[in-house]
Structure formats: C-alpha cells, structure tokens
Write a protein that holds these residues in place. Structure first.
Motif, PDB file in Angstrom:
ATOM      1  N   ASP B  39      27.417  69.443  -7.146  1.00 31.28           N
ATOM      2  CA  ASP B  39      28.740  69.386  -7.912  1.00 31.28           C
ATOM      3  C   ASP B  39      29.923  69.966  -7.263  1.00 31.28           C
ATOM      4  O   ASP B  39      29.656  70.782  -6.193  1.00 31.28           O
ATOM      5  CB  ASP B  39      28.543  70.290  -9.241  1.00 31.28           C
ATOM      6  N   LEU B  41      32.740  71.815  -5.564  1.00 33.51           N
ATOM      7  CA  LEU B  41      33.387  73.222  -5.253  1.00 33.51           C
ATOM      8  C   LEU B  41      34.377  73.356  -4.268  1.00 33.51           C
ATOM      9  O   LEU B  41      34.039  72.960  -3.276  1.00 33.51           O
ATOM     10  CB  LEU B  41      32.158  74.175  -5.176  1.00 33.51           C
ATOM     11  N   ARG B  43      37.201  76.020  -2.566  1.00 32.80           N
ATOM     12  CA  ARG B  43      37.450  77.318  -2.667  1.00 32.80           C
ATOM     13  C   ARG B  43      39.003  77.612  -2.035  1.00 32.80           C
ATOM     14  O   ARG B  43      39.498  77.008  -1.114  1.00 32.80           O
ATOM     15  CB  ARG B  43      36.506  78.219  -1.558  1.00 32.80           C
ATOM     16  N   SER B  72      32.440  70.896 -13.448  1.00 28.56           N
ATOM     17  CA  SER B  72      31.442  71.373 -12.479  1.00 28.56           C
ATOM     18  C   SER B  72      30.569  72.480 -12.716  1.00 28.56           C
ATOM     19  O   SER B  72      31.050  73.220 -13.436  1.00 28.56           O
ATOM     20  CB  SER B  72      32.353  71.402 -11.210  1.00 28.56           C
ATOM     21  N   PHE B  74      30.486  74.640 -11.000  1.00 20.96           N
ATOM     22  CA  PHE B  74      30.790  75.704 -10.136  1.00 20.96           C
ATOM     23  C   PHE B  74      32.348  76.026 -10.841  1.00 20.96           C
ATOM     24  O   PHE B  74      33.169  76.525 -10.255  1.00 20.96           O
ATOM     25  CB  PHE B  74      31.027  75.528  -8.627  1.00 20.96           C
TER      26      PHE B  74
END
Lengths: 234, 234, 234, 234, 234
Positions: B39, B41, B43, B72, B74
């Motif tokens: 999924d 991610l 950052r 997601s 995350f």
C-alpha cells in the motif's frame, strides 16, 4: 575529485593521507540479502553534524554521499534520509552525491534508460549537487545516446557514471569519453577498475581518466597516458 | 497561485525565478511499487522549520504541500505527518495544501464521489487551507454535480481539482469552468497539460486557466485567450 | 585485556572488583527465536553517554562492545547503531569491539572464510578498534591459512577470535598460537573455556592464553603454564 | 459537556463559536481498511503542548480525547500514546476522555459485556477522567444490567456511552435513562442522532438529553422536551 | 513490600492511601491477541522522569516495574526499554522489578526450569534489583529443587515468585515457604489469591504471607495467622 569512503575508514586512515579530499558515504549495506527475500534498505549511519565533527578534527572532507534504491519498498525511508542529509550538508558547506539505483521486486530492468533518467530526476528534485547512476543498456541502442535522457532529467545536478565491472582499459576509456563528450556526464566514479590493478598501472589509469574527464583528451592519447607513454597532471 | 515543487528544486532553481511564488511539496514517491505489492506510503522529507530556513534565505515560498493516501494501510503515518505540518505551517504563516487520494488495496474505486468527499472532509478536519483531489467519475452522472458533495464536505477548506491526464485544451477549459462555477471548486492544479505544450502555447493556456479561475471567464473567451486571440493578465 | 559484561552486571558487581578492566556490551539477545522464524536483531540497550556515567561513578570501564549480524534482514539497524556507538565512544576515549557474525536466512555458511573476511572489512569501514569474529572453517583447508584473508580485510582494525565451544586445553592453545602467529590475530575472546573450569585451573588457563597472546609463548610452554608447572605474569 | 472535534476543525471554526467548550480528539482513522486486512491502528496527530498552544490562542478547550482499539495487534502503540497524553493533559489542567473499543482479528464480539468492562478497567488503570465505550449487548440479557460490570470496572473513571446508530428519539431517551439511572453511566456521547436531525429538532433533542443526564428527568418528560412541549436549560 | 499498580491507578487512588508504598508498573497488555497470532509485545507507557514527577507531587512511590517477554520476536524492544528504565530508575533512587516470562512461538514450555533460570540471568545482566518469574514445573521433579537453578542464575538480583492462579490458602503458604526456605526466593508477588477473598480474610492472608516471607514462620503457624487465631505485624 575525491575519494568516497565510509566514515570509519576516514577516521582511521584519513590523517595518514591528508592530501586526499574525501567524500564520506553515509549509508551502506552488504549484498547478502537478495531482493527476492527483502527489498533493499540502506540506512544513514552517521549524520552531517558528526561528519562536520570529523572535518573540524582535521580530516579533508569535501562531500557526503548516500545511496537511494529507487523502486524499493523502503524508498520512502531512503528518500527522507537523503533529503535531510542534502539540506544539512548544504547548510554546512559540503557537496552532496547521491547514488541512485533502481532496485527491488518492482524493478524489472535496473539498466532501463527511463528508470535511470527517473533516478537523475529524483536527484534533481532532492537538490543534490551530483548523482551517480548506472550506465543504461538497451538491446540495439547506443548507451551514450539513450543516456542523454538522464542528463537532461538531472537538470542542474551533475551526473556521474558508475564505473561498473572490470573491463579492458581501452574499452573503459572509450566508454568514458562518450559518456562525457556525447551524453554530457560530468564525471565518473571508478572502483574496481582502479583497485584491482597494480599500483603504478592504477596511478596511470587515474591520470588517463582525469585527462578525459577534465580536458576531454581523446581516447588514443588517454591510452598512452595509461601506458605511461605520456603524463597528465592537473 | 503558486508553483508546487520539491524542496531540492526550490533550492537549486528558486533564486533564478524570484517572482514565482512557490509551494514546497514535503513528500513524494515513485510509482514503481504498485498497490498490490505494498500500500502507498509517502513520507515527509523536510520539516516546516527547514522550509522556513529556505524562505529566510530568500526563496519566495508561500505554502507547503503534502500527500495523504486515504485508505492506505499506512494512512495513520501520513495523517499524523499532515497534521503536524499544518500545525507548524500555520504558526509560521505558511498556507497549506493537502493532496488527498484514496488509494490502496482497500480502495475499489479511486474516483468514487463519496470517497473524494471523504478526502475533502479529512482535509477540513485536519485544518488545511486547501485540498487537491481528483475529479470524481460515475457512469451516467455529471462529474460537476456529484462533485458538489466534496465541496460541501470540505467546509472552509478550499477545493482544488487535479488537472488529470493531458486532454484537448477546449475540453479542459470546459471541465474547469464547470468545476468552478457549478461545483464550487476554488482552483485547479495543472501539470502535464501545461508542461507538455510548447512555451508560448503553455503561457497562453495558463492565462486561459487563470481567467476562468479568477474572473469566471466563459469557455469560448477562454479558448480565444488560449489561441492568442485575446490576452488576460491579473 | 578486559572482561566483557552487560551494563547491569557491571553496575552490580563492578565495584566489588575494581581492578578488573571492563568492556560494556551494549546489545544482547537470547537464542530462543531461530533464524528460520525471524532473522536476528539485537538492539542497543544503553548509549555511550550512559556508559560514561557508569565510568564517572567509579567503574573501571575501558571499552564498549556491540554485535552486528551481517546478512540479517535487520543488518541496517545494527550497522547504524554500531556506527553511532563507535563515533561516540571514540569521542569519549573508549575503545570499541564489534562482534560480527554472518547470520540469517541469507547466510548459508556462517564459518565461510570470505564472509568472515567481509565481517572484518565491515568493522574496518565502521572504524572499530577491534572486531571479534568466528574462526573460519573449510573442508580440506587449514583455518589459520584461510583466516589471513580476514586479517588483511580488517586493515588497521585488530582481529580477535571467538573462543568457540569447549575444547581440550592443548588443542585450544595450539589453535590460538596459530591464530596469532600464522594468521595475525591480535587476541582471543574466551568464555566457556574459562567459565566451565574449576577456579585454579581457570586462572592457569588465563595465564597460558595471556602468554601466547602477549609474548608468543610456544604451545608446549603454554601447556606447562596451564598445568601449573610454570608461571606467567604480565 | 463539550463538543468533540479534530484539531483542524477547532482551529478553523472554534473562533466562530467561542461559547462552545471543545474536546480536541487527538487521533482518528478512516474505516476503509477492514480488520481482516489489517488490525486497527490510529495514531496521535497532535500532542498536548500543541493543544495548549491552540487554547492559549483563544480556543475554548476543556479536554482532549484519544481512541484505543483494545485487542488490536497494535494496542501497544495506542496504550502508550494514550498514557502519555493523559499524563501531559493532567499536568496542564485538561480533562481526558478515552474512546476504547475492542476491535481486531482477536475480538470475536465487540459488544461483549466483559470486554467492555475490560475497556473501562483499562481507562481506569491509564488514569483517564472519562471513558467512552459501546453499550454491551447480549442475547436474552438487559444491556443496562450487564453494563454495571463496566461501571464498576471503571472505578473513579466516569463512563460515557456511545450514542450508537440513529434510532427513534423515544427509544434513545429510554436507553439513555437506563444507562444513567440503572447502570451508573455519567453521560452520553451523541453524534448522528443529533447531526442528522433538522436544526430545531436537534436543539430540542440536545435539551432532552441534557435533562436526563443532569437531573435524571423521566423519559416521558424528556420526550415532551424533545417535542418542544416543554423547555430545559441548565 | 509495595503494591504494584499502573501509573493511572496511582495518580487517581494514591493520594487516598498515602501509607501504601507503590511500585509503578510501566508497561502492560491485554491477553486478547494470542501468541499464535502475534508474539507478545508490551511497551513502556511512561518514563522514569514522569514517575518521579508523580512522586514529587506526593505519591508514595518506591519502585518501578516492567515486563519482558523472553523469547518473543519483540524481545529486543523490551530488553532495550527495560535496560533504559533500570538505568534511569537507579539514578533517581527507585528500585526496579522486572517481570520476565518466556513467551512466544519459540517457547515450547513457559514453566521450563532452564528458561526461568535464563529469565533470572537476564534480570541480573540488566541490573535489576528484583525479578518476578513463574514457579517452574517439571513432571516428577519438586519445583523448589529445580527452582534453585533460577536463584543462582539471578546472582545479586532478588527473585520473587508469581503467586499464580488461586489455590487453597494452606497449599499456597506451603509452596511459599518452600520457595523461600528451600529455593532461596526473596519474596512473592500475590494478586488473585488476595483480591478474590473477602476483606478480613484477605488481610489475614497478607499477614500470613508476610510472616513466612520476613521471619520464616512455619506453615502451621502461618495457617493460624490466616485463620485469625494468631496475629502478625511487622
């Protein structure tokens, strides 16, 4: 030009070779764990302040380096660390070099010209001074031609080619000359092609590389420098 | 209006274009790893204090941006980072734009009007000034109609539409006009539809977009601006 | 020479044995979770500043130690922690010893001479004063011969051999002598071969080991020291 | 009584409604990822100091809230964040409300009376002022009876019932009356049963809820308040 | 002796019972997620400085406690947190108790005497003042005999036995007496065997336990104290 080393090597050997300008490589990994077991992740081992501490203690440090595996499941961690390093390095007057290699289960062809151009574009968006990438390969295409896409994608970031596996010196110098004069690379990062030669031959090879890189020496002259028939100094 | 760029681009190019107001995009990812592998991610790569440092060094920075992948696995990480960024940006006088895209194994239809409304509602609860979302699509429904749910869910947060893939300029301007006049969007974030045109055409297209966005110019006039038959300046 | 202990043991027993120089081992793990369940990960439990605090309170601390499992899926965490520890320890005047063992699903043979040489090379690039590795084993090869590759790879980092499982004292001393005189190791870290002997025998064995390590005593003399027929003191 | 909102909503709307006391909810998640895909995890998005900053800028903030998913594989993260928030909130004079819901692959029945009692006990051991839980359900048992176990387990922590899905107002008020007078709950957190009514009806419904909660009004009187036949003000 | 409680309980009830010395338990978990779903992980919820803050505000706090699940896939996290807590607690004058239980997919027998001895050895290497472990069990062996291995492994760390499930008071006191007089435990941590008795009986049981623990009272006298036929006060 500078020698790329881990911080530990710099700390232990740097004071013995004060004339050699150093790039401190801030991450590293072994090649034991393969991509089908786990996607590559290499973490920052020291921060820029610690590098400055080494520099302030007398080491001849010009730059820091960091590797990002583009397309790895962990690219988020490495992109964040790279970004932080570049920001901090530039505030403290250090140059930056990113090693960017497409690698991971999602990467079908690590030498794909578009992916390598993407790597150069990433280095540019992250604001690195230089990026080191692999030389692209494509069946039926000249590498120096398809490499121009990468040079363009890098924008104001200088592109350095990985030296690759050991090859015949003449082939190496020819390839280098095309990388620089045709594609527009700003330099070359050479490892095994120097380390694995006897000392005198290695020195001559460095001189030949330097002559091609800095003054666009033609290949036949560069081969003479490598053979010790001519000299080159900056 | 402002140009959304990564911090590295801003640092390397911003001083060459001091008149262009910038939005610093604080996260980013490649599209190599697909949702069925992991999924999404993305950052945070720099923090707001570092952006302020760039601004204080002379860059023309108005805003920061961050992408959240709603749905997601995350999303918790990205919602927490977005929240922190918005809090810090507002304390320092920067505007914020969230890119919120429903994406991940749990998301069956990324263009579902209810999910996009949910994305707008999330931006509102997180306190962002603006949110950029995809334009909803539903078989047999007019996008500008089902999009009003999203505009309402956004509350005091302004909704900006993603430009989407390259389309015919007239179609683009018609769609934009409906987004703004029918649905109530406050603007549009355009990328490929500008980047992939020749320079003069791109400038005219920007003028046409601006005229629709700022003074609700009708589509046929906007097309004339695009064709260079009329001019528009703010 | 010094005694390698966990910080808790040092804190509870160190003041009772003020003459014993200590190495504080900063990570540790049990052997319950096997590699086929999860690759090995051992985390830093105290930092160097906390060790300095113990030292400043009177403990006789000379060095810190840390284990890295080379080839583990978590080697990135351990390499980063090792690097930080070495940097901080050297700034505060402590010596460092890395225990580096190739281990994990990706490691087919933990005693492979090339992997052990790689471990020594890693210790060198991380800048450790010493590295403790297993003694390599290869069918049909003499360990002291194939071990020279590791000694060379370690560069200016001193190589210490793990004592290994309990063996006959004479065999142990012969092996040690070859490690030091043939291969070039700088010492030996002995545990069970001392702990599991009665006190007087253990003391004599320590003296025998010291005589081989510090003054290259020949094996037959060392055996006499072990048997209490001769004495050795530094 | 206070209105539970995300920090972003508070920041954007709070100054428009200065008389409404606010509880800032510090974590949140979407419901897109289901438990069979990944156990629930909702992370802290702002910290208590940031909430105090909003309060010191004029927002009418009385309390902070946080959700823990008891029995999730990630309960350790949420318990640690909840504990930190409660400690910090109490030092700064804010009340705390925990939302605790048993949820995850290990939870067979989210409305089980013993699990809900466990949730209340956890809130008590974490030191929260209030805990919001679901109303237990058991075939053949009266919810207000089996709910007393939860009230007892909560000790000095006040128990607030989740309003639950939209129901008939009379049924709602009857259930509320039993929660408070029979089981011993201290209040009720109502969302959809208010939000989804027209404004006047919603206001009357709030008054009816308040009359039951604060002065134990009987249900038939409360229904009259809801119908506008009687009034109630604190 | 002291009462082990979570920080929240201490904060809410501690000032009502100022004479009861408290141990603040710094981590905790529910038992909903079983080992076959995920290995146990219990995280630190408050740090030692926060405990000192509670103590400085008047709570009667003597000690802190923390649980480590030995053999869990997450033992690295818990060992690191335990180590940090012990270091900080000792600097601030607090005693420490570790609860160490072998648990996880890699642990076949949680009551195995060697594993429990390993738990005691770990507590010693981590420097804890006390360790609480389960009483070992082995078919055909007396628990008090096989438990001596654990007492020896604990070194200068005092060993406390878990009270275990509810049993007949006489059996409990006999077992306790053997733990202390035969095996060498320094105490006992009793929960359900006290909590689940009526108040007067519970008080008498506490006195009986205290008499066995502090002055080695024989079992028949201890039973009389439990029955209220004799008294015991420290």
């Amino acid at each position: 030009s500078c020698l790329a080393v881990q911080a530990g090597l710099a700390a232990r050997y740097g004071s013995s070779y004060p004339d050699v300008p150093l790039l401190i490589k801030l991450n590293s990994k072994t090649h034991l764990v393969k991509t089908d077991q786990k996607d590559p992740l290499s973490r920052r081992m020291l921060n820029v302040d610690q590098v400055m501490d080494l520099k302030n203690n007398g080491l001849n440090i010009l730059a820091v380096g960091y590797t990002v595996y583009l397309g790895s499941e962990f690219e988020d961690t490495m992109m964040a660390e790279a970004s932080e390093i570049i920001f901090n390095a530039h505030r403290r007057g250090l140059l930056t070099v990113l090693w960017i290699y497409p690698r991971g289960k999602a990467v079908a062809d690590e030498k794909d010209a578009h992916l390598i151009a993407g790597a150069c574009g990433m280095a540019c968006t992250l604001g690195s001074d230089f990026v080191k990438v692999n030389y692209p390969k494509k069946e039926g295409a000249k590498s120096e031609k398809i490499f121009t896409e990468a040079i363009q994608a890098a924008g104001r970031t200088g592109v350095i080619c990985a030296g690759g596996s050991s090859t015949d010196p003449k082939d190496f110098l020819e390839r280098l000359s095309k990388q620089i004069t045709v594609a527009g690379a700003v330099g070359n990062a050479t490892g095994r092609n120097i380390h694995q030669k006897p000392l005198t031959e290695a020195i001559n090879f460095c001189k030949a590389i330097a002559s091609v890189t800095f003054i666009d020496t033609d290949v036949s002259t560069a081969v003479k420098i490598y053979n010790g028939e001519r000299d080159f100094n900056i």
